[in-house]
Design an enzyme around this catalytic site. Structure first.
Site, PDB file in Angstrom:
ATOM      1  N   ASP A 139       0.999  -1.277  -0.056  1.00 29.12           N
ATOM      2  CA  ASP A 139      -0.065  -0.112   0.225  1.00 29.12           C
ATOM      3  C   ASP A 139       0.999   1.059  -0.319  1.00 29.12           C
ATOM      4  OD1 ASP A 139      -3.298  -0.964   0.469  1.00 29.12           O
ATOM      5  OD2 ASP A 139      -1.347  -1.973   2.024  1.00 29.12           O
ATOM      6  N   ASP A 170     -19.597   3.321  16.387  1.00 26.36           N
ATOM      7  CA  ASP A 170     -18.965   5.016  16.076  1.00 26.36           C
ATOM      8  C   ASP A 170     -19.956   5.373  15.603  1.00 26.36           C
ATOM      9  OD1 ASP A 170     -16.608   6.483  15.744  1.00 26.36           O
ATOM     10  OD2 ASP A 170     -15.578   4.639  16.011  1.00 26.36           O
ATOM     11  N   PRO A 177     -12.992   4.208  -1.040  1.00 25.53           N
ATOM     12  CA  PRO A 177     -11.744   3.364  -1.541  1.00 25.53           C
ATOM     13  C   PRO A 177     -10.935   2.102  -0.862  1.00 25.53           C
ATOM     14  CG  PRO A 177     -11.053   5.077  -1.903  1.00 25.53           C
ATOM     15  CD  PRO A 177     -12.565   5.464  -0.728  1.00 25.53           C
ATOM     16  N   ASP A 188     -28.712   1.564  12.961  1.00 23.06           N
ATOM     17  CA  ASP A 188     -28.187   2.937  13.340  1.00 23.06           C
ATOM     18  C   ASP A 188     -28.952   2.831  14.594  1.00 23.06           C
ATOM     19  OD1 ASP A 188     -28.345   5.973  13.999  1.00 23.06           O
ATOM     20  OD2 ASP A 188     -28.544   6.440  12.280  1.00 23.06           O
ATOM     21  N   ASP A 193     -32.829   3.328  13.210  1.00 24.66           N
ATOM     22  CA  ASP A 193     -32.871   2.897  11.439  1.00 24.66           C
ATOM     23  C   ASP A 193     -32.124   1.807  11.490  1.00 24.66           C
ATOM     24  OD1 ASP A 193     -31.230   4.050   9.996  1.00 24.66           O
ATOM     25  OD2 ASP A 193     -31.848   5.985  10.689  1.00 24.66           O
ATOM     26  N   ASP A 195     -30.243   1.688   8.720  1.00 22.79           N
ATOM     27  CA  ASP A 195     -29.502   2.416   7.017  1.00 22.79           C
ATOM     28  C   ASP A 195     -27.969   2.630   8.762  1.00 22.79           C
ATOM     29  OD1 ASP A 195     -27.904   3.965   6.289  1.00 22.79           O
ATOM     30  OD2 ASP A 195     -29.151   4.926   5.444  1.00 22.79           O
ATOM     31  N   HIS A 204     -15.608  10.395  11.855  1.00 24.27           N
ATOM     32  CA  HIS A 204     -14.573   9.799  13.482  1.00 24.27           C
ATOM     33  C   HIS A 204     -14.456   7.921  13.165  1.00 24.27           C
ATOM     34  CE1 HIS A 204     -13.676   7.734  18.130  1.00 24.27           C
ATOM     35  NE2 HIS A 204     -13.172   9.609  17.392  1.00 24.27           N
ATOM     36  N   ASN A 218      -3.924  -3.570  -1.796  1.00 31.48           N
ATOM     37  CA  ASN A 218      -5.028  -3.575  -2.914  1.00 31.48           C
ATOM     38  C   ASN A 218      -4.665  -1.823  -3.308  1.00 31.48           C
ATOM     39  OD1 ASN A 218      -5.309  -1.219  -0.787  1.00 31.48           O
ATOM     40  ND2 ASN A 218      -7.529  -1.427  -0.762  1.00 31.48           N
ATOM     41  N   VAL A 327     -14.688  -4.938  29.602  1.00 25.93           N
ATOM     42  CA  VAL A 327     -13.726  -4.290  28.787  1.00 25.93           C
ATOM     43  C   VAL A 327     -12.067  -4.017  29.136  1.00 25.93           C
ATOM     44  CG1 VAL A 327     -13.483  -1.932  27.422  1.00 25.93           C
ATOM     45  CG2 VAL A 327     -15.416  -3.651  28.502  1.00 25.93           C
ATOM     46  N   ASP A 350      -5.274  -1.582  30.716  1.00 26.76           N
ATOM     47  CA  ASP A 350      -4.866  -2.932  30.647  1.00 26.76           C
ATOM     48  C   ASP A 350      -3.574  -2.826  29.943  1.00 26.76           C
ATOM     49  OD1 ASP A 350      -6.932  -4.657  31.751  1.00 26.76           O
ATOM     50  OD2 ASP A 350      -8.494  -3.916  30.143  1.00 26.76           O
ATOM     51  N   SER A 412      -8.559   6.775  20.776  1.00 26.05           N
ATOM     52  CA  SER A 412      -9.835   6.440  19.798  1.00 26.05           C
ATOM     53  C   SER A 412      -8.770   5.399  18.625  1.00 26.05           C
ATOM     54  CB  SER A 412     -10.437   7.534  19.416  1.00 26.05           C
ATOM     55  OG  SER A 412     -11.624   7.714  20.273  1.00 26.05           O
TER      56      SER A 412
END
Length: 703
Positions: A139, A170, A177, A188, A193, A195, A204, A218, A327, A350, A412
């Site tokens: 890449d 998220d 791409p 969602d 919904d 979508d 983000h 790719n 977690v 952790d 994040s």
């Protein structure tokens, strides 16, 4: 050399006149990421489907089509002779049908190769592998992804590139791409919904998704940690780009119920300068703890960002969801390997993972990005983490040229490194529990000098965490030691890293007895407890009585056991006793749901069917065997009770077996591979009977 199946089956008893061969031992650049590239694409197949490279013993020349030996269940044809004397052959299944997936293509090819290896005239047989130009992904932005060498990820990729599903809780999905082919269906929960597309201007989740699973080799952008994994888009942000606890709770449960093996949450409660003493530990929010517990109970590894408020002194123990029990809480490391000073710390962390240095700010430079209308300009810095990005326009209005890559910092960005590593581990060993995955990641981390408890056990080390030298999986069906025929093993596949073994053997008095084991793939061997099952009159009780191991080395399989103070080992090989296509394939383990704890193992080869009944003599386990050759889907097995001399664990001396007629066992199935069938047993033997006039057998494993 030919031998009657009568002399080599597990019990030395196949009540038919067929014969069989005795089987052989088994076997970087800053170019815009959307520009046209010439780098090779990654082949999704590991080897050529329907081909094998085969060398026959004593052959220095390539064979012709006419000279190729038969391969049970397949038609073999010469493709190409090789200078070594081996040949490339094509292997087409006799019962031809279109494969529905690459995995099915590969499974068929491996089945044919296993059959070739059982031929005593075959010196070796193996796949015709696809290979790639090596060392690092091709890449164009990979050279700028310092974060991957920092955690020894390129070495880990030599063993695994992933195949499980990661839920990205998220801001939603975008069709960048660099993520083409990575997304699955989702939901969602921010707007309620079906979508899950990102409709906001702050993308983000796209950056997080790129770290998790950007497609590799790719010709676009960079690499993802688990580039072979699928991403489930689970949107938790509202129309105003907020994230509500209630949406997260529902999203966690949705992901667990819809096939995710890993959940990544790159968000959490934060320091509020208007309420500097306010903290938000998970213990105060039982609904989200309940959701996490639910997901972990379903085998899902849950990972969350540890927070970016270290400078303000906010500890990860006071951040939700990172502080929830179960977690994996992740802090951030810098390009130099130290803990980022802004990363929240404390004993609840952790591990740490690359999150960037952010010397010039959390929002770094873009690569190939057009002018951005967002409010965070000017972006600055290149010591953050490079991943997929889209400029600050509403998701529905993004054009192809609006997609690019950008440097960002934060826990994040650290969290998806750990989530991706968990997915790599689960791709190798899907039977691992979340606790086992967590322990593996923590125990293999590299300690960070001077960090104390703020770094947990240290910075993740992908090369140490993934598994190497895992053994191949033995074929499904009967296995035996030709030097001590009369007892043996039945092996069935439960997962790519787990098998079930039934050991048909004898007591010191020669009475048939069976044990079972669930073996897991470990470096160099399959290993697990040896279990004895006793009958209470209506159900079974299990007790651990020893251990079992199966190893593979230099083309040979070996079986190791301990039983109380006894131990032993012997070579084993697969038993092939029939050929041709099957009218009814019964291969696998079957059980009676009304009476858990007993059942039957079937082995179908061609139209020869062998059944081993695993029942009880009073409270003690006992087995009986029957065989029938028939094209009918209604079978009546004449059963035999078999005793064995000097065949018990630890016994030595001359071996022999004796069979006594023990009644009949009948099944009424259907063509193909039935999942259930009517059955009855009228069986009697010394010390007991097992009469069941009518019951239903259900398939547990196979075919």
């Amino acid at each position: 050399m030919k031998k009657s199946v009568l002399s080599v089956l597990l019990s030395s008893l196949l009540l038919s006149a067929c014969g069989a061969e005795v089987p052989a031992a088994p076997v970087a650049t800053t170019a815009a990421p959307i520009a046209t590239q010439t780098a090779p694409s990654k082949n999704p197949r590991r080897f050529v489907p329907g081909q094998a490279i085969v060398k026959f013993k004593g052959s220095d020349r390539a064979l012709t089509d006419a000279e190729l030996p038969p391969v049970r269940g397949f038609r073999a044809q010469l493709v190409q002779p090789l200078s070594s004397g081996a040949v490339v052959v094509s292997l087409e299944a006799e019962a031809r049908s279109a494969a529905t997936s690459i995995a099915e293509e590969e499974a068929r090819t491996l089945e044919a190769i296993a059959e070739l290896r059982r031929n005593p005239d075959v010196e070796y047989a193996h796949e015709n592998l696809y290979m790639e130009f090596f060392a690092t992904p091709t890449d164009p932005l990979y050279s700028q992804q310092w974060n991957y060498p920092a955690i020894n990820l390129p070495t880990a990729w030599n063993s695994v590139t992933g195949n499980v599903k990661i839920a990205v809780l998220d801001s939603g999905r975008l069709d960048h791409p660099d993520l083409s082919g990575a997304w699955t269906t989702g939901y969602d929960f921010g707007q309620g919904d079906a979508d899950p597309y990102d409709t906001n201007t702050y993308h983000h989740g796209l950056h997080v998704a790129g770290i998790l699973a950007a497609r590799t080799n790719n010709g676009v952008g960079g690499a993802g940690v688990c580039w072979g994994c699928q991403l489930m888009p689970v949107k938790v942000s509202t129309a105003s780009n907020g994230v509500l606890l209630s949406a997260v709770d529902e999203a966690i449960r949705y992901a667990a119920d819809n096939g995710a093996r890993v959940i990544n949450m790159s968000f959490g409660t934060a320091y509020n300068p208007n309420a500097p003493t306010a903290v938000y530990p998970c213990a105060n929010y039982p609904d989200i703890q309940s959701a996490v517990t639910y997901a972990v109970g379903k085998g899902v590894v849950v990972v969350a960002a540890g927070g970016n408020d270290g400078v303000a002194g906010l500890l990860t123990a006071n951040i939700t969801p990172a502080s929830c029990t179960g977690v994996i809480a992740v802090g951030a490391s810098t390009q130099a390997g130290a803990r980022a000073p802004w990363s929240s710390g404390g004993s609840r962390v952790d591990v740490i993972a690359p999150g960037g240095t952010a010397s010039a700010g959390f929002y770094g430079q873009g690569i190939g990005c057009p002018a951005d209308p967002n409010t965070w300009d000017p972006y600055s810095g290149t010591d953050q983490i490079v991943s997929a990005w889209a400029i600050g326009k509403p998701g529905a209005t993004l054009l192809a040229g609006d997609y690019c890559h950008r440097y960002l910092s934060g826990t994040s960005m650290s969290s998806p490194h750990v989530a991706g590593l968990a997915a790599l581990i689960l791709s190798q060993k899907p039977s691992m529990t979340p606790a086992q995955v967590t322990a593996r990641i923590k125990s293999t981390a590299t300690a960070v000098s001077g960090c104390g408890s703020n770094c947990g056990t240290g910075r993740i080390n992908a090369a140490a965490a993934v598994y190497t030298n895992l053994p191949p999986r033995p074929d499904k069906g009967p296995w035996y030691n030709p030097a001590r025929s009369g007892n043996g093993l039945d092996i069935q596949h439960l997962a790519s890293d787990q098998i079930h073994v039934t050991w048909y053997t004898y007591t010191s008095a020669g009475v048939p007895i069976w044990y079972q084991a669930f073996l897991f793939a470990e470096p160099g061997e399959w290993r697990g407890d040896l279990i004895k099952t006793t009958w209470t009159g209506s159900s079974a009780t299990l007790s651990v009585v020893g251990t079992m191991r199966i190893t593979y080395s230099s083309g040979l399989w070996r079986f190791y056991w301990t039983l109380g103070s006894l131990s032993g080992n012997e070579p084993i090989q697969f038993l092939a006793f029939g050929s041709g296509s099957s009218v009814m394939n019964l291969n696998g383990l079957w059980y009676n749901g009304a009476e858990p704890g007993w059942g039957a193992s079937f082995n179908t080869q061609g139209n020869t069917h062998v059944v081993n009944l695993t029942v009880y003599q009073g409270s003690n386990p006992v087995w009986l065997q029957g065989v029938v050759s028939s094209t009918s889907t209604s079978l009546s097995f004449p059963m035999a009770y078999i005793t064995g001399t000097n065949l018990c664990p630890g016994c030595t001396g001359t071996t022999s077996t004796s069979a006594t007629a023990a009644g009949t066992f009948t099944v009424n199935g259907s063509a193909g591979s039935p999942s259930g069938m009517a059955a009855s047993s009228a069986v009697s033997f010394p010390g007991g009977t097992w009469n069941r006039p009518s019951f239903t057998l259900n398939r547990l494993t196979g075919p």
